[in-house]
Design a protein around this motif. Sequence first.
Motif, PDB file in Angstrom:
ATOM      1  N   SER A  42      -7.712   5.001  -0.536  1.00 49.61           N
ATOM      2  CA  SER A  42      -7.977   4.662   0.861  1.00 49.61           C
ATOM      3  C   SER A  42      -8.879   5.701   1.501  1.00 49.61           C
ATOM      4  N   GLN A  51      -0.033   6.637   4.817  1.00 46.60           N
ATOM      5  CA  GLN A  51      -0.789   5.842   3.858  1.00 46.60           C
ATOM      6  C   GLN A  51      -0.006   4.628   3.378  1.00 46.60           C
ATOM      7  N   ASN A  52       1.311   4.707   3.388  1.00 49.87           N
ATOM      8  CA  ASN A  52       2.140   3.606   2.900  1.00 49.87           C
ATOM      9  C   ASN A  52       2.625   2.702   4.026  1.00 49.87           C
ATOM     10  N   GLU A  53       1.975   2.742   5.192  1.00 51.25           N
ATOM     11  CA  GLU A  53       2.423   1.978   6.351  1.00 51.25           C
ATOM     12  C   GLU A  53       1.332   1.062   6.892  1.00 51.25           C
ATOM     13  N   THR A  68      -4.203  -0.811   9.836  1.00 53.88           N
ATOM     14  CA  THR A  68      -3.970  -0.115   8.579  1.00 53.88           C
ATOM     15  C   THR A  68      -4.067   1.393   8.775  1.00 53.88           C
ATOM     16  N   ALA A 163      -1.434  -1.014   1.835  1.00 52.60           N
ATOM     17  CA  ALA A 163      -0.254  -0.164   1.626  1.00 52.60           C
ATOM     18  C   ALA A 163       0.740  -0.814   0.661  1.00 52.60           C
ATOM     19  N   SER A 254       6.455  -1.030   5.880  1.00 55.81           N
ATOM     20  CA  SER A 254       6.197  -0.295   4.646  1.00 55.81           C
ATOM     21  C   SER A 254       6.986  -0.961   3.533  1.00 55.81           C
TER      22      SER A 254
END
Length: 270
Positions: A42, A51-53, A68, A163, A254
């Motif tokens: 990313s 980053q995972n959301e 994002t 994500a 997430s």
Amino acid sequence: MAATFGLSLALAMALGAASLATPGKALASEEGCPGLIARRASPIIPAALAQNEVGLTYVGHATFLIETAAGVKIATDYNDYVRPSVTPDIATMNRAHSTHYSTRPDPGIKTILRGWNPDGGRAPAYDQRFGDVRIRNVVTNIRQWGGESTIMEGNSIFVFEAADLCIAHLGHLHHTLTPEHLKQLGRIDVALVPVDGSYTLDIEGMMEVLSAMGPKLIVPMHFFGQSTLNRFLDRARSKSWDTARLDSASMTLSRETLPGTPRVVVLQGY
């Protein structure tokens, strides 16, 4: 947002939805969800989202703002009546009514993805990457205004992959899904679902769609008042699906926080 349309409820509910459900054309890529393109590195991530959301905000009617970690902003079923407070980078639209598309979109929008072909004929097949999100579509059919006939490929289910989440916006879905539709969709984690039960697919048909898709999180949209919403929630509870109402129009998604069994979450505003 409450809205009224000229379509007869009785006619819409009596119409046989199954006859509409012929498969649309194949995606530009046959790679389902999650695709490899969504796993690429990313860009720079702002502090607001990890980053995972993925951020999800219910703007109203059928419009959500999806954000994002890399800062890409997407508005679903973008129209001239209900809009997010910020200008999205990407706007998706569908054909059914003027509350699902715009004739005068904000000139600041970088990309507009229409879920049908305004000139007639086959709908476009999208499979594109924008920053840290992959956007693709699965084409479905809709009823002609008034219910007299079928408009082939008049609606798209847009799938947003970011994500390691696969989020499907069902648009103005009018029929149940075929095995080919489900194959094209692939894994769906979050479904943004019209639950009016009349202008779109009836409640039993929508429950069939959701059971076949298998999302863990279901977010209702496109309902006209609390009685309409409650009818869908009651049916969800009858399937032993958990239901909850948030005090906010926004939530952070997430993969780690997805429920183990289907859960319906109502965001504020309509």
